[in-house]
Design a protein around this motif. Structure first.
Motif, mmCIF file in Angstrom:
data_model
loop_
_atom_site.group_PDB
_atom_site.id
_atom_site.type_symbol
_atom_site.label_atom_id
_atom_site.label_comp_id
_atom_site.label_asym_id
_atom_site.label_seq_id
_atom_site.Cartn_x
_atom_site.Cartn_y
_atom_site.Cartn_z
ATOM 1 N N LEU A 151 27.173 43.216 55.054
ATOM 2 C CA LEU A 151 27.301 43.334 53.603
ATOM 3 C C LEU A 151 26.057 43.932 52.959
ATOM 4 C CD1 LEU A 151 29.090 39.983 52.670
ATOM 5 C CD2 LEU A 151 30.042 42.285 52.506
ATOM 6 N N THR A 152 24.915 43.718 53.590
ATOM 7 C CA THR A 152 23.658 44.255 53.059
ATOM 8 C C THR A 152 23.705 45.775 52.959
ATOM 9 O OG1 THR A 152 22.475 42.418 54.094
ATOM 10 C CG2 THR A 152 21.156 44.293 53.371
ATOM 11 N N ASP A 153 24.466 46.408 53.841
ATOM 12 C CA ASP A 153 24.543 47.872 53.878
ATOM 13 C C ASP A 153 25.755 48.423 53.124
ATOM 14 O OD1 ASP A 153 22.294 47.981 55.593
ATOM 15 O OD2 ASP A 153 23.589 47.515 57.307
ATOM 16 N N CYS A 154 26.531 47.532 52.502
ATOM 17 C CA CYS A 154 27.767 47.961 51.847
ATOM 18 C C CYS A 154 27.561 48.210 50.352
ATOM 19 C CB CYS A 154 28.860 46.902 52.038
ATOM 20 S SG CYS A 154 29.426 46.743 53.751
ATOM 21 N N HIS A 155 28.314 49.171 49.844
ATOM 22 C CA HIS A 155 28.274 49.524 48.429
ATOM 23 C C HIS A 155 29.682 49.368 47.853
ATOM 24 C CE1 HIS A 155 24.257 51.177 49.094
ATOM 25 N NE2 HIS A 155 24.755 51.714 50.204
ATOM 26 N N PHE A 156 29.799 48.630 46.758
ATOM 27 C CA PHE A 156 31.095 48.322 46.180
ATOM 28 C C PHE A 156 31.220 48.938 44.779
ATOM 29 C CE2 PHE A 156 30.320 45.112 49.337
ATOM 30 C CZ PHE A 156 31.563 44.902 49.925
ATOM 31 N N GLN A 157 32.224 49.779 44.621
ATOM 32 C CA GLN A 157 32.584 50.313 43.315
ATOM 33 C C GLN A 157 33.923 49.689 42.926
ATOM 34 O OE1 GLN A 157 31.687 54.684 42.636
ATOM 35 N NE2 GLN A 157 31.836 54.651 44.856
ATOM 36 N N VAL A 158 33.974 49.112 41.745
ATOM 37 C CA VAL A 158 35.143 48.349 41.341
ATOM 38 C C VAL A 158 35.789 48.969 40.109
ATOM 39 C CG1 VAL A 158 35.977 46.085 40.616
ATOM 40 C CG2 VAL A 158 34.116 46.255 42.296
ATOM 41 N N ALA A 159 37.076 49.272 40.228
ATOM 42 C CA ALA A 159 37.840 49.792 39.095
ATOM 43 C C ALA A 159 38.226 48.628 38.200
ATOM 44 C CB ALA A 159 39.082 50.527 39.597
ATOM 45 N N CYS A 160 37.619 48.571 37.028
ATOM 46 C CA CYS A 160 37.823 47.442 36.125
ATOM 47 C C CYS A 160 37.964 47.939 34.697
ATOM 48 C CB CYS A 160 36.644 46.476 36.236
ATOM 49 S SG CYS A 160 36.755 45.054 35.141
ATOM 50 N N ASP A 161 39.108 47.673 34.079
ATOM 51 C CA ASP A 161 39.375 48.171 32.733
ATOM 52 C C ASP A 161 39.354 47.082 31.675
ATOM 53 O OD1 ASP A 161 39.711 50.954 33.270
ATOM 54 O OD2 ASP A 161 41.605 50.488 34.250
ATOM 55 N N VAL A 162 38.861 45.904 32.019
ATOM 56 C CA VAL A 162 38.733 44.841 31.026
ATOM 57 C C VAL A 162 37.256 44.525 30.839
ATOM 58 C CG1 VAL A 162 40.962 43.885 31.689
ATOM 59 C CG2 VAL A 162 38.890 42.914 32.665
ATOM 60 N N THR A 163 36.921 44.015 29.680
ATOM 61 C CA THR A 163 35.518 43.734 29.354
ATOM 62 C C THR A 163 35.251 42.249 29.143
ATOM 63 O OG1 THR A 163 35.971 44.119 27.008
ATOM 64 C CG2 THR A 163 35.213 46.004 28.308
ATOM 65 N N ASN A 164 36.185 41.411 29.518
ATOM 66 C CA ASN A 164 36.050 39.972 29.269
ATOM 67 C C ASN A 164 34.918 39.351 30.076
ATOM 68 O OD1 ASN A 164 39.040 40.883 29.232
ATOM 69 N ND2 ASN A 164 38.974 39.153 27.821
ATOM 70 N N PRO A 165 34.169 38.433 29.461
ATOM 71 C CA PRO A 165 33.167 37.673 30.212
ATOM 72 C C PRO A 165 33.866 36.650 31.102
ATOM 73 C CG PRO A 165 33.336 36.814 27.996
ATOM 74 C CD PRO A 165 34.221 38.022 28.047
#
Length: 373
Positions: A181-195
């Motif tokens: 996991l240390t070498d992994c990069h995560f891009q997340v498709a997220c269209d909500v802004t809720n806390p």
């Protein structure tokens, strides 16, 4: 003439690439010398994985993982070998459509973590993850447990799964997490802004559709806040109030806090992934569209994302759709210069959505428009 085509899917009829290839055929029928580039299009939601697999020559990886209520479910993700990238939709492992029973106290994201683990074993170190449509309100604990993070209660026992586990978290152990996991990069498709928490957070806003009733709403929200507080102490980071932390029942929070993910609006993430902008720099015309153009399209759906990027390079933008509504004229204010429905006569919905019929209609409509250009 260079034309760049980026069509969203016509759901229930044509995939993104099927629609795009039909557009290309229509263009070439009118302009045989045109250079036509077809790119896949999606918004990070349902169908994104399949669109990118098809459009980027990826491989479909079928796996069986733990479903939202603990039962095995079959799902798949995309594998792009050249870039060691996995394309995952969390809903395929923990989606609300996978079960008729709504149980926010026990529904888990464990299967999402299992998908990530499987991709890591294949060499993936880059991840594109869509997090819409979840059945869960577990703060992402299930996913994290599958990845090797340990959550213990005051007695040193495992806290279990689902929303009921959040208030029990006393100790977090990160020593046994998947070392890659240390070498992994995560891009997340997220269209909500809720806390994560509060009246605008995961439990209050999205919990009811997952089975959160009024009598457990406050208790669950407080448990989520407790989980965030323990996470803050254990990891030294605080994403409780971050935009998108409340997405997918708090999965956004887990991705931000534990996996150092970057949350991005879905259409922006996908347009970047398919390198659309690089092709737009010298494009004369851009073609986009979807199954139905209406006022929602103008509010930021995939075709408008394409149009806005195209206008950066002063390209003309034409859209084609299975149908259009009177309110679709709002699209003209968002970068789409002109749009056209492809249905060519009185027909039933079933006939219009037949893939062969839709391909023929798309090709014919596009050809006639391009004869004017």
């Amino acid at each position: 003439m260079k034309v760049v085509v980026a069509m969203d899917s016509l759901k229930g009829s044509l995939t993104s690439m099927e629609a795009g290839i039909s557009v290309k055929a229509g263009i070439l029928a009118a302009k045989p010398d045109a250079k036509v580039v077809v790119k896949p299009l999606a918004d990070g939601g349902e169908g994104t994985t399949d669109a990118l697999i098809e459009g980027l020559n990826g491989e479909r990886i079928d796996v069986t993982v733990t479903g939202p209520l603990g039962n095995p479910v079959s799902c798949h993700y995309g594998y792009l070998k050249e870039t060691n990238t996995a394309i995952i939709e969390m809903a395929s492992a923990a989606g609300i459509t996978l079960t008729d029973k709504k149980d926010p106290l026990h529904a888990t994201t464990y299967g999402v973590g299992e998908m990530i683990n499987d991709a890591i074993t294949r060499g993936c170190r880059n991840f594109i993850i869509g997090i819409g449509g979840s059945a869960t309100n577990d703060g992402g604990i299930g996913m994290l447990k599958a990845l090797g993070f340990v959550f213990l209660d005051e007695k040193g026992n495992d806290v279990g799964e689902g929303g009921q586990a959040l208030g029990k978290v006393h100790t977090i152990n990160i020593q046994n997490k998947n070392p890659h996991l240390t070498d992994c990069h995560f891009q997340v498709a997220c269209d909500v802004t809720n806390p994560l928490c509060g009246n605008n957070g995961a439990t209050y806003i999205y919990g009811p559709q997952k089975g959160v009733t009024d009598n457990i709403k406050e208790e669950l929200d407080q448990a989520m806040a407790h989980y965030a507080a323990v996470t803050r102490v254990a990891l030294g980071c605080d994403y409780e109030k971050a935009e998108g932390a409340g997405a997918a029942g708090g999965l956004g929070f887990a991705l931000l806090s534990y996996l150092h993910a970057k949350l991005t609006p879905g259409i922006d993430l996908i347009l970047n992934a398919v390198e659309l902008e690089k092709e737009l720099k010298d494009a004369d015309i851009v073609v986009t569209g979807e199954g139905r153009l209406d006022h929602q399209t103008a509010m930021g759906k995939a075709p408008v994302g394409v149009a806005k990027l195209a206008k950066k390079y002063d390209a003309k933008v034409i859209a084609f759709a299975g149908s259009v509504t009177p309110e679709a004229t709002a699209c003209n204010e968002t970068g789409i210069d002109a749009f056209f429905p492809i249905v060519r006569g009185i027909t039933t919905l079933k006939e219009a959505m037949d893939p062969d019929c839709a391909k023929a209609n798309m090709q014919a409509a596009v050809e006639q428009v391009f004869r004017l250009l």
